[in-house]
Structure formats: structure tokens, C-alpha cells
Design an enzyme around this catalytic site. Sequence first.
Site, PDB file in Angstrom:
ATOM      1  CG  HIS A 135      -2.106  -0.897   1.136  1.00 23.70           C
ATOM      2  ND1 HIS A 135      -1.982  -2.269   1.094  1.00 23.70           N
ATOM      3  CD2 HIS A 135      -3.444  -0.633   1.097  1.00 23.70           C
ATOM      4  CE1 HIS A 135      -3.185  -2.816   1.041  1.00 23.70           C
ATOM      5  NE2 HIS A 135      -4.086  -1.851   1.028  1.00 23.70           N
ATOM      6  CG  HIS A 181       2.689  -2.997   6.297  1.00 27.02           C
ATOM      7  ND1 HIS A 181       3.327  -4.057   5.683  1.00 27.02           N
ATOM      8  CD2 HIS A 181       1.607  -2.725   5.523  1.00 27.02           C
ATOM      9  CE1 HIS A 181       2.671  -4.400   4.591  1.00 27.02           C
ATOM     10  NE2 HIS A 181       1.610  -3.607   4.477  1.00 27.02           N
TER      11      HIS A 181
END
Length: 239
Positions: free
Chosen positions: A164, A208
Site C-alpha cells: 500500500h 505493517h
Amino acid sequence: MQVVIKKTLVILAIFLVTPIVIIAINWQWQPQSLNGWSEYLFWFTQTAGIPWAILTCAFFPVLFAICLKVKSKVQFIKLVLILAMAVLLGQLIKTVIKSYTADSRPFVIWIEKNYQIDDKHFYSLSRSEREAVIEQHVYQSPEIPHWLFQHWKNETGYTFPSGHTLFAATWAFLALLFLNFKRCHNVIGIIIIWAVIIEISRLALGMHHPIDVICGSILAWAIALFTYYVALKWRVIEP
């Protein structure tokens, strides 16, 4: 070209500030990190993931064409192709790296600690089986809102690097490189802010680690510079 690199390094530094600070203070994701802003971050992060990223990819080339005042159909097709090349190249590189690193997402590590599920075993399962594990253990958790639970179910792959962040930062660097010469500063600023919010959302939602977004940002920077060089060769943009 040195001037171009210097401009992009400033934006790269902006992308690196948040993850570096998080590493420095040794912050680790926990459900307690969620707050009233978290769901807004979730909606931002959706614009850089399937299926909404497809609409993002359709919108930005048109926006770039308007800012660049592209009038020729051939020129527009060249622009679309080169932008698509940049995004697809980034996602291909990300997929290859993830297959080799095979690192666990923060939320998977949290599930491992709280529900005694080995992360290696988790990733040895098929995607549908991973979704079932998340549903079994997280669905009833009072700490995890339903929208985040659904997001986790859809994002059961490996963590390094952040796809992303790579996607959003690539568009931000492309905006700087392609549009700055036409002085579209407001458009560039908005895209950069959008990309930074995407980066922050990946950390805030337990998707993340800081190193993941650092790598995603650096990869985006390198890919955008390469794409800019190709665009000059193809005469898609003027130096």
C-alpha cells in the site's frame, strides 16, 4: 537530473520521518493504539488496496493528463502506459520480495501472543484457512472493531515491504516528477498528503512494521525516478 533527485529526496525524507520516529521510540502496535481516527485511516487505506486501487489508478492518469494539458490521443495513451508500468513494476517487485522474506504482519504477531497460534503455522495455511483462523479468534474480540477484523481477513499475506505504501508513494513521486514542471503545486501537495496518510494507516492498523513502509517508500522513489527517465525518452513530458 541532480535537481530532480534533490526534489524527490525531500519528499522521501517526509515519508521516512514517521517510521524512523516509531523505531526510535520502540513503539509496537497494540489494539490500545486504536482510537476515534482509526476508522478514517481505514477508509484512506482502502484507496490503495484492491478493489478501490483500480479506481485510483483510473483517476490519476486523467488528472495528470489535465494538469499536463495533454491534447493528443497518442500522447494520452503513452502517459497511461508509462504510469501503469510504474505501478505494475512496483507491485511485481513487492510480490517477489515478500515471497523471499516471508515476514509476519504485526496483527499476526498479536494474534500469536494472545491466542497461542504460531505465526509460522499460520502462514503455512492456505489463504482461506488463514481467514478461518482470524474469524475463529478475532471475530468475538471486544478489542478489534468489525471493520478492522474484515480488513485483516482480506490481508493475510506477508508484511515486507508495504504494498500500500509502495503504491501510494509511487503516485506521490510521479506527481512531483511529472507535474511539478507545470506548477500544479496544489495537486502535488494533496497527493503527497494522501500518500503519507496511507503510510501512517498501515502502521496504525497493525498491518505493517516501520521497516516495511521504509522499504516501500524507497522502492517507490527508485521506480518513480526510473519512470521519469523513460517518460523523457518517450517524450511524454518535457525536462
